[in-house]
Scaffold this motif. Structure first.
Motif, mmCIF file in Angstrom:
data_model
loop_
_atom_site.group_PDB
_atom_site.id
_atom_site.type_symbol
_atom_site.label_atom_id
_atom_site.label_comp_id
_atom_site.label_asym_id
_atom_site.label_seq_id
_atom_site.Cartn_x
_atom_site.Cartn_y
_atom_site.Cartn_z
ATOM 1 N N GLU A 14 1.121 -1.119 0.455
ATOM 2 C CA GLU A 14 0.721 0.015 -0.138
ATOM 3 C C GLU A 14 1.092 1.188 -0.043
ATOM 4 N N GLY A 15 1.923 1.294 0.471
ATOM 5 C CA GLY A 15 2.896 2.365 0.994
ATOM 6 C C GLY A 15 3.370 2.761 -0.504
ATOM 7 N N LYS A 16 3.265 1.868 -1.512
ATOM 8 C CA LYS A 16 4.568 1.523 -2.905
ATOM 9 C C LYS A 16 3.156 2.354 -3.631
ATOM 10 N N ALA A 17 1.820 2.251 -3.944
ATOM 11 C CA ALA A 17 1.111 2.668 -4.490
ATOM 12 C C ALA A 17 0.473 3.742 -4.185
ATOM 13 N N GLU A 18 0.354 4.593 -2.735
ATOM 14 C CA GLU A 18 0.650 6.096 -2.853
ATOM 15 C C GLU A 18 1.645 6.622 -3.129
ATOM 16 N N GLU A 19 2.854 5.954 -2.991
ATOM 17 C CA GLU A 19 4.498 6.431 -3.315
ATOM 18 C C GLU A 19 3.888 7.013 -4.839
ATOM 19 N N LEU A 20 3.404 6.169 -6.196
ATOM 20 C CA LEU A 20 3.265 6.062 -7.066
ATOM 21 C C LEU A 20 2.802 6.766 -7.820
ATOM 22 N N ARG A 21 0.838 7.028 -6.757
ATOM 23 C CA ARG A 21 -0.045 8.225 -6.735
ATOM 24 C C ARG A 21 0.743 9.505 -6.382
ATOM 25 N N ALA A 22 1.694 9.396 -5.467
ATOM 26 C CA ALA A 22 2.332 11.007 -4.675
ATOM 27 C C ALA A 22 2.878 11.321 -6.167
ATOM 28 N N MET A 23 3.508 10.706 -6.728
ATOM 29 C CA MET A 23 4.724 11.406 -7.928
ATOM 30 C C MET A 23 3.687 11.494 -9.361
#
Length: 319
Positions: A14-23
């Motif tokens: 879930e952290g990786k998914a949120e990082e992608l959205r932040a980018m």
């Protein structure tokens, strides 16, 4: 999101998914929707798998999750015209126990519950849901008020146990718990209880000796905490996993043993992942339980409630 120990692999995804959205938010030309959706799907599958095979100790962790809905959340969402009543008319007001008169589905009731608090300041103010003698005496006062005015009582249990401090013992902690349990058995009005998180020791029994007892799917109810049990039996609190297995403290265990009457399903991932749905399901369960005993006269209510607890465990003994 506060992740539990066994949820660490889920936290990474879930952290990786949120990082992608932040980018993507910082660069409008970047399209990561497909990658993020794939991670979301993987996380959803993992969440379902994790919560489909929880151990008893993991259920203890979920029951104690700081983001679970607490008593005030249920009171605010399910009850209208809530008027809090404070104090035991003897010593003080205990903020670990909240209670008062309210309306449930437009019907006047008395609601009583343990409040843990949701941040450091409120947790200290509510003593982490650990009631002192004055908290139980306040509950007795409210139950007697309900009995006098023929109002059903709804209790919401969420406590690690009664407060074990020196002052509490000096003011008669065990006597107050015993008299609160006695009041539950004595009042001639419908009494329903829901374990919304932890149901620890006599501090929970004092509110949950009810006509009907429901437990949320990942709540626990036990005579002692796994840590306390491990400290006594093995002189090692780190054996809490073994203790949790031996105590059989989950909602599913207690439904099988005949202690709990109903198990309320939680959203996948626990009550903290969909607080609104959880509160709604608790409201439906309270409504159903009150409906089951509606219309019983005073003598029948008291007799049935006492019989329920006197007969508890007798089937196992007979076998």
């Amino acid at each position: 999101m506060n992740y539990l120990e066994f949820e660490k692999p889920l936290a990474e995804i879930e952290g990786k998914a949120e990082e992608l959205r932040a980018m993507a938010r910082s660069n409008e030309e970047m399209d990561v929707s497909a990658e993020a959706a794939a991670l979301d799907a993987k996380a959803a599958t993992m969440l379902k798998d994790l919560y489909g095979k929880l151990t008893r100790w993991q259920k203890c962790q979920v029951a104690r999750h700081p983001d679970r809905p607490h008593c005030r959340d249920y009171v605010k969402a399910l009850f209208t015209e809530f008027t809090p009543l404070a104090g035991d008319r003897n010593f003080a007001d205990d903020h670990a126990v909240i209670g008062g008169i309210a309306r449930f589905e437009d019907r006047p009731v008395v609601v009583i519950g343990h409040e843990k608090g949701n941040d450091t300041q409120s947790r200290l103010a509510h003593n982490f849901g650990m009631a002192r003698p004055e908290g139980y005496r306040k509950a007795i006062r409210l139950m007697e008020l309900a009995d006098r005015f023929n109002l059903p009582v709804v209790t919401l249990v969420d406590t690690p146990g009664a407060y074990p401090g020196k002052g509490a013992e000096e003011r008669g902690q065990s006597e107050a718990i015993a008299r609160s349990t006695e009041a539950c058995l004595r009042i001639g009005v419908p009494l329903v209880s829901v374990i919304i998180g932890e149901g620890g020791s006599g501090g929970a029994v004092a509110f949950a000796t009810a006509d009907r007892l429901a437990m949320l799917e990942h709540s626990i109810y036990s005579v002692i905490s796994p840590e306390g049990c491990a400290s006594i039996l093995w002189k090692d609190a780190e054996k809490m996993r073994e203790a949790a297995e031996a105590l059989r403290l989950t909602a599913q265990d207690l439904k099988e043993l005949g202690v709990a009457d109903k198990v309320i399903l939680e959203p996948v991932g626990g009550a903290h992942r969909d607080r609104v749905a959880t509160v709604e399901r608790v409201g439906e369960a309270v409504s159903a339980m009150l409906g089951e005993i509606q219309g019983k006269d005073r003598a029948t209510l008291i007799a049935d409630r006492r019989r329920k607890y006197l007969e508890m465990g007798s089937k196992g003994l007979a076998a």
